[in-house]
Design a protein around this motif. Sequence first.
Motif, PDB file in Angstrom:
ATOM      1  N   CYS A  65       0.847  -1.203   0.000  1.00  0.00           N
ATOM      2  CA  CYS A  65       0.000   0.000   0.000  1.00  0.00           C
ATOM      3  C   CYS A  65       0.879   1.248   0.000  1.00  0.00           C
ATOM      4  O   CYS A  65       1.719   1.411   0.869  1.00  0.00           O
ATOM      5  CB  CYS A  65      -0.897  -0.006   1.235  1.00  0.00           C
TER       6      CYS A  65
ATOM      7  N   CYS B 278       0.191   3.443   3.483  1.00  0.00           N
ATOM      8  CA  CYS B 278       0.662   3.054   4.814  1.00  0.00           C
ATOM      9  C   CYS B 278       1.789   2.013   4.786  1.00  0.00           C
ATOM     10  O   CYS B 278       2.372   1.702   5.813  1.00  0.00           O
ATOM     11  CB  CYS B 278      -0.502   2.543   5.659  1.00  0.00           C
TER      12      CYS B 278
ATOM     13  N   CYS C  25      -6.204  -1.398   0.152  1.00  0.00           N
ATOM     14  CA  CYS C  25      -5.466  -1.750   1.365  1.00  0.00           C
ATOM     15  C   CYS C  25      -6.448  -2.184   2.453  1.00  0.00           C
ATOM     16  O   CYS C  25      -7.377  -1.462   2.788  1.00  0.00           O
ATOM     17  CB  CYS C  25      -4.637  -0.569   1.837  1.00  0.00           C
TER      18      CYS C  25
ATOM     19  N   CYS D  45      -5.433   0.093   5.921  1.00  0.00           N
ATOM     20  CA  CYS D  45      -5.830   1.483   6.134  1.00  0.00           C
ATOM     21  C   CYS D  45      -7.002   1.894   5.248  1.00  0.00           C
ATOM     22  O   CYS D  45      -7.544   2.988   5.400  1.00  0.00           O
ATOM     23  CB  CYS D  45      -4.653   2.418   5.903  1.00  0.00           C
TER      24      CYS D  45
HETATM   25 ZN   LIG Z   1      -2.705   1.094   3.603  1.00  0.00          ZN
END
Ligand SMILES: [Zn+2]
Length: 145
Positions: free
Chosen positions: A112, A115, A133, A136
Amino acid sequence: MKPRKVELIYNYDYLLERLYSRLPARGVKAGRFELPRVAVERVGSKTIIRNFKQLCDVTRREPRILMRYLLKELGAAGSYDEDSGMLTINVRVSAATLNKLLERFVKTYVICPTCGAPDTRLERRGKAWILICEACGAEQPVPPI
Ligand SMILES: [Zn+2]
């Protein structure tokens, strides 16, 4: 002086623990993610990735997706054997080249960008490919394979 030192260490650990408990878990997850090196075997003018299925399992991507990516990048034909979990590429490729391509695949299609977590999935929406993701919730359009 000794007891004092022990106390300081205890406090330091305690503070560290408190710090980590406030950090999002995603950093740890990304740190745990480790891509295995390719196990390559060359047979004549062909290259076989012996641990192809394992690479797919680790990245949580379908074999056909990773296969299409590699063959497209290499401009080569190839085939995946479900029984053995091996990918045969119809050209000679070095392990270094394959490792580099795999790293690029992971950076673009697995990790991702928001994050850094590897807990993602690819979703097709019409012609668009989206990296979603699960850590997050971020959604990132990626180039179709
Ligand atoms: Zn993420």
